[in-house]
Write an enzyme that holds these catalytic residues in place. Structure first.
Site, mmCIF file in Angstrom:
data_model
loop_
_atom_site.group_PDB
_atom_site.id
_atom_site.type_symbol
_atom_site.label_atom_id
_atom_site.label_comp_id
_atom_site.label_asym_id
_atom_site.label_seq_id
_atom_site.Cartn_x
_atom_site.Cartn_y
_atom_site.Cartn_z
ATOM 1 N N GLY A 92 0.891 -1.451 -0.460
ATOM 2 C CA GLY A 92 -0.205 -0.608 0.037
ATOM 3 C C GLY A 92 0.939 1.244 -0.280
ATOM 4 O O GLY A 92 2.015 0.969 0.410
ATOM 5 N N GLY A 99 -0.274 -5.093 0.839
ATOM 6 C CA GLY A 99 -0.931 -5.026 0.417
ATOM 7 C C GLY A 99 -1.359 -5.616 -0.744
ATOM 8 O O GLY A 99 -2.220 -6.663 -1.549
ATOM 9 N N GLU A 144 5.831 -6.102 7.876
ATOM 10 C CA GLU A 144 5.492 -4.896 8.656
ATOM 11 C C GLU A 144 6.209 -4.341 9.258
ATOM 12 O O GLU A 144 6.654 -3.712 10.320
ATOM 13 C CB GLU A 144 4.544 -4.797 8.824
ATOM 14 C CG GLU A 144 3.178 -5.011 6.973
ATOM 15 C CD GLU A 144 2.945 -6.044 6.164
ATOM 16 O OE1 GLU A 144 2.558 -5.683 5.369
ATOM 17 O OE2 GLU A 144 4.043 -7.536 6.772
ATOM 18 N N ASP A 197 -0.891 -6.998 7.763
ATOM 19 C CA ASP A 197 -2.028 -7.302 7.474
ATOM 20 C C ASP A 197 -3.256 -7.214 6.534
ATOM 21 O O ASP A 197 -2.820 -8.083 5.964
ATOM 22 C CB ASP A 197 -2.934 -4.854 7.844
ATOM 23 C CG ASP A 197 -2.001 -4.817 6.786
ATOM 24 O OD1 ASP A 197 -1.132 -4.444 6.096
ATOM 25 O OD2 ASP A 197 -2.544 -3.011 6.371
#
Length: 355
Positions: A67, A115, A138, A146
């Site tokens: 992302g 992402g 991350e 996530d």
């Protein structure tokens, strides 16, 4: 900078084709791209002439590097809500992909991280190539895996998902299949021919027929490098605290264990503890939706964490790769500090109605 749209939507026979088109940014997702992709998925799902959807990335470097974390960093500093709005829309799309009513095919070529895993590993037909570099990195930016990773990773064999989530290790095709994050390997040179074959399917083709077409192009990715380390990973990553995991690794004589400890020392201690709890709760959760809502609440809280801003600064903005974590030691991160990342959000992206 290209004047072309950042997301290309096309039809190829009975195939709806979505191409991420930000190669200069490794096809990283921004909010506009997520909105356009969600719109395309809705249209293809409702179109009886479309049998399946294919998602791929433009350029030679990868499907998607994640992302737009630089935007989230800026938004969090400004407090304008744009970062959280991006996550809300992205996470909803991840769930839509997992529940998609038609075959959802992802070409996982090159870099597939963060992402990028969210728009591929939830699909029904996940195709990797020999160039794959997949990771959930991350913890290295003061964040946690996530996009539904807290549902996916605990369902990898043994403690492999715990290892991948905490270390952020980059893996290739065979290990991605071993971890249950991909299905088959197709040589990158064969992807155009595979797309052509998929395009000739009848609009009524189902997931089984799509799988048959894909299987005709599949090749053996070779041995999975992590497979020989699974017994050690299962032993060492079974602990429910990061301290227990590090202690277990330090008790091993294997070079792999030593390298793993060194990698953990490079990650944010706070992010490691958040991640481990996310993964353990994800293992107990029955649905992806439950995990997504929990991740969203954690993401909202992350915007108040100094380590997140320091991690993004070091990795993405200044690129000095030398973050200063606070606290700097795992044992100095208290349980009270971690609890706040697990307080339910008052406005979750999915909520009870979506479960």
């Amino acid at each position: 900078m290209s004047n072309e749209p950042q997301l290309l939507v096309d039809r190829d026979g009975a195939l709806g084709v979505i191409s991420l088109n930000r190669p200069e940014a490794l096809n990283s997702l921004n909010r506009a791209m997520v909105g356009a992709m969600q719109g395309a998925l809705d249209r293809f799902e409702a179109d009886p002439a479309i049998a399946a959807v294919l998602v791929k990335g433009a350029g030679e470097r990868g499907l998607c590097a994640g992302g737009d974390i630089r935007m989230v960093h800026k938004s969090g500093r400004a407090g304008d809500g744009q970062g959280l709005a991006f996550w809300r829309e992205e996470y909803r799309m991840n769930v839509h992909i997992a529940r998609y009513s038609k075959p959802y095919i992802a070409f996982m070529d090159g870099i597939v991280m963060g992402g990028g895993v969210g728009i591929s590993a939830h699909g029904s037909h996940r195709i990797v190539t020999e160039r794959l570099k997949l990771a959930m990195p991350e913890t290295g930016i003061g964040f946690f895996p996530d996009v539904g990773a807290s549902f996916l990773l605990p369902r990898s064999p043994g403690e492999l998902g715990t290892y991948l989530g905490l270390t952020g290790e980059i893996i290739g095709a065979a290990d991605a299949i071993l971890a249950g994050l991909a299905d088959v390997c197709v040589p990158v040179a064969q992807l155009p021919a595979l797309q052509d074959a998929l395009a000739t399917l009848s609009p009524a083709a189902d997931a089984e027929l799509v799988g048959d077409v894909v299987a005709a192009f599949a090749t053996d990715p070779g041995p999975a490098p992590l497979e020989s380390h699974l017994p050690l990973i299962d032993r060492c990553f079974a602990g429910d605290t990061v301290e227990e995991i590090v202690e277990a690794l330090n008790g091993e004589t294997d070079v792999f264990a030593g390298r793993t400890v060194e990698r953990l020392w490079q990650r944010s201690p706070t992010a490691l503890k958040i991640t481990l709890r996310m993964l353990r709760l994800g293992r107990q959760s029955q649905t992806l939706e439950e995990c997504i809502d929990r991740e969203f609440a954690g993401s909202a809280a992350i915007l108040t964490l100094d380590d997140f801003y320091e991690g993004v600064r070091a990795a993405v903005i200044d690129k000095d790769r030398n973050p200063t974590w606070r606290p700097g030691r795992i044992e100095d991160v208290t349980a009270a500090e971690i609890i706040r990342f697990f307080k339910p959000h008052p406005d979750p992206p999915i909520g009870a109605a979506g479960r």
